[in-house]
Design a protein around this motif. Sequence first.
Motif, PDB file in Angstrom:
ATOM      1  N   VAL A   1       0.847  -1.183   0.000  1.00 20.00           N
ATOM      2  CA  VAL A   1       0.000   0.000   0.000  1.00 20.00           C
ATOM      3  C   VAL A   1       0.887   1.239   0.000  1.00 20.00           C
ATOM      4  O   VAL A   1       1.926   1.259   0.663  1.00 20.00           O
ATOM      5  CB  VAL A   1      -0.957   0.000   1.213  1.00 20.00           C
ATOM      6  N   GLN A   2       0.491   2.237  -0.779  1.00 19.55           N
ATOM      7  CA  GLN A   2       1.218   3.507  -0.818  1.00 19.55           C
ATOM      8  C   GLN A   2       0.389   4.572  -0.103  1.00 19.55           C
ATOM      9  O   GLN A   2      -0.823   4.616  -0.276  1.00 19.55           O
ATOM     10  CB  GLN A   2       1.493   3.919  -2.254  1.00 19.55           C
ATOM     11  N   LEU A   3       1.068   5.406   0.676  1.00 23.49           N
ATOM     12  CA  LEU A   3       0.390   6.391   1.508  1.00 23.49           C
ATOM     13  C   LEU A   3       0.841   7.794   1.147  1.00 23.49           C
ATOM     14  O   LEU A   3       2.018   8.033   0.878  1.00 23.49           O
ATOM     15  CB  LEU A   3       0.688   6.126   2.985  1.00 23.49           C
ATOM     16  N   GLN A   4      -0.110   8.728   1.194  1.00 24.46           N
ATOM     17  CA  GLN A   4       0.166  10.125   0.889  1.00 24.46           C
ATOM     18  C   GLN A   4      -0.481  10.985   1.972  1.00 24.46           C
ATOM     19  O   GLN A   4      -1.704  11.081   2.035  1.00 24.46           O
ATOM     20  CB  GLN A   4      -0.396  10.491  -0.477  1.00 24.46           C
ATOM     21  N   ALA A   5       0.360  11.593   2.806  1.00 23.20           N
ATOM     22  CA  ALA A   5      -0.142  12.448   3.882  1.00 23.20           C
ATOM     23  C   ALA A   5      -0.262  13.888   3.403  1.00 23.20           C
ATOM     24  O   ALA A   5       0.550  14.350   2.600  1.00 23.20           O
ATOM     25  CB  ALA A   5       0.787  12.367   5.081  1.00 23.20           C
ATOM     26  N   SER A   6      -1.264  14.581   3.933  1.00 26.24           N
ATOM     27  CA  SER A   6      -1.465  15.983   3.585  1.00 26.24           C
ATOM     28  C   SER A   6      -2.210  16.679   4.714  1.00 26.24           C
ATOM     29  O   SER A   6      -2.704  16.028   5.637  1.00 26.24           O
ATOM     30  CB  SER A   6      -2.245  16.105   2.279  1.00 26.24           C
ATOM     31  N   GLY A   7      -2.296  18.002   4.622  1.00 25.61           N
ATOM     32  CA  GLY A   7      -3.080  18.757   5.581  1.00 25.61           C
ATOM     33  C   GLY A   7      -2.295  19.548   6.601  1.00 25.61           C
ATOM     34  O   GLY A   7      -2.873  20.269   7.408  1.00 25.61           O
ATOM     35  N   GLY A   8      -0.990  19.414   6.576  1.00 28.60           N
ATOM     36  CA  GLY A   8      -0.185  20.169   7.517  1.00 28.60           C
ATOM     37  C   GLY A   8      -0.176  21.648   7.193  1.00 28.60           C
ATOM     38  O   GLY A   8      -0.647  22.084   6.147  1.00 28.60           O
TER      39      GLY A   8
ATOM     40  N   LEU B   1      -5.331  16.315   9.443  1.00 28.07           N
ATOM     41  CA  LEU B   1      -4.432  15.655   8.512  1.00 28.07           C
ATOM     42  C   LEU B   1      -5.169  14.525   7.815  1.00 28.07           C
ATOM     43  O   LEU B   1      -6.027  13.873   8.405  1.00 28.07           O
ATOM     44  CB  LEU B   1      -3.208  15.105   9.239  1.00 28.07           C
ATOM     45  N   SER B   2      -4.790  14.291   6.572  1.00 32.36           N
ATOM     46  CA  SER B   2      -5.361  13.188   5.803  1.00 32.36           C
ATOM     47  C   SER B   2      -4.246  12.281   5.320  1.00 32.36           C
ATOM     48  O   SER B   2      -3.121  12.733   5.075  1.00 32.36           O
ATOM     49  CB  SER B   2      -6.140  13.714   4.597  1.00 32.36           C
ATOM     50  N   CYS B   3      -4.577  11.021   5.167  1.00 36.27           N
ATOM     51  CA  CYS B   3      -3.628  10.035   4.649  1.00 36.27           C
ATOM     52  C   CYS B   3      -4.367   9.204   3.616  1.00 36.27           C
ATOM     53  O   CYS B   3      -5.174   8.340   3.962  1.00 36.27           O
ATOM     54  CB  CYS B   3      -3.105   9.166   5.781  1.00 36.27           C
ATOM     55  N   ALA B   4      -4.091   9.475   2.353  1.00 35.25           N
ATOM     56  CA  ALA B   4      -4.744   8.761   1.262  1.00 35.25           C
ATOM     57  C   ALA B   4      -3.926   7.535   0.898  1.00 35.25           C
ATOM     58  O   ALA B   4      -2.698   7.623   0.721  1.00 35.25           O
ATOM     59  CB  ALA B   4      -4.885   9.683   0.062  1.00 35.25           C
ATOM     60  N   ALA B   5      -4.589   6.411   0.776  1.00 30.86           N
ATOM     61  CA  ALA B   5      -3.905   5.150   0.485  1.00 30.86           C
ATOM     62  C   ALA B   5      -4.310   4.620  -0.874  1.00 30.86           C
ATOM     63  O   ALA B   5      -5.454   4.761  -1.302  1.00 30.86           O
ATOM     64  CB  ALA B   5      -4.246   4.125   1.564  1.00 30.86           C
ATOM     65  N   SER B   6      -3.355   4.025  -1.538  1.00 29.06           N
ATOM     66  CA  SER B   6      -3.646   3.374  -2.813  1.00 29.06           C
ATOM     67  C   SER B   6      -3.929   1.909  -2.550  1.00 29.06           C
ATOM     68  O   SER B   6      -3.614   1.374  -1.490  1.00 29.06           O
ATOM     69  CB  SER B   6      -2.458   3.521  -3.756  1.00 29.06           C
ATOM     70  N   GLY B   7      -4.476   1.239  -3.512  1.00 30.61           N
ATOM     71  CA  GLY B   7      -4.713  -0.186  -3.359  1.00 30.61           C
ATOM     72  C   GLY B   7      -6.117  -0.515  -2.931  1.00 30.61           C
ATOM     73  O   GLY B   7      -6.845   0.338  -2.420  1.00 30.61           O
TER      74      GLY B   7
END
Length: 122
Positions: free
Chosen positions: A1-8, A19-25
């Motif tokens: 799984v790949q993770l992309q954090a954002s919102g800081g 904060l959000s963490c979008a995951a692939s898969g």
Amino acid sequence: VQLQASGGGLVQAGGSLRLSCAASGRTFSSYAMAWFRQAPGKEREFVAAMSASGGLTTYANSVKGRFTISRDNAKNTAYLQMNSLKPEDTAVYYCAARSGIFLSNVNDYAYWGQGTLVTVSS
């Protein structure tokens, strides 16, 4: 799984951020999720974790009552709602995932996002 954090970002003491963490898969719902943070010159530390189903959570004492971890498995996204922020919350925040039960040790997580910087001014 790949993770992309954002919102800081930059926020004043007492303020809030999410904060959000979008995951692939397609198997996001099978992973326990966690948030860690790393302040300058310090080791990465545990913040919060949640079971794959979202039914169980645990928090570091330093954030308990102020932060809330959640997830939306339909959107493959985990969140960290941070309220009543303090200057000592300033850090790069990382989301992480692991198969199985949720744990609080950084070494137990195999998958990591790239981090998002949270700066709390006094």
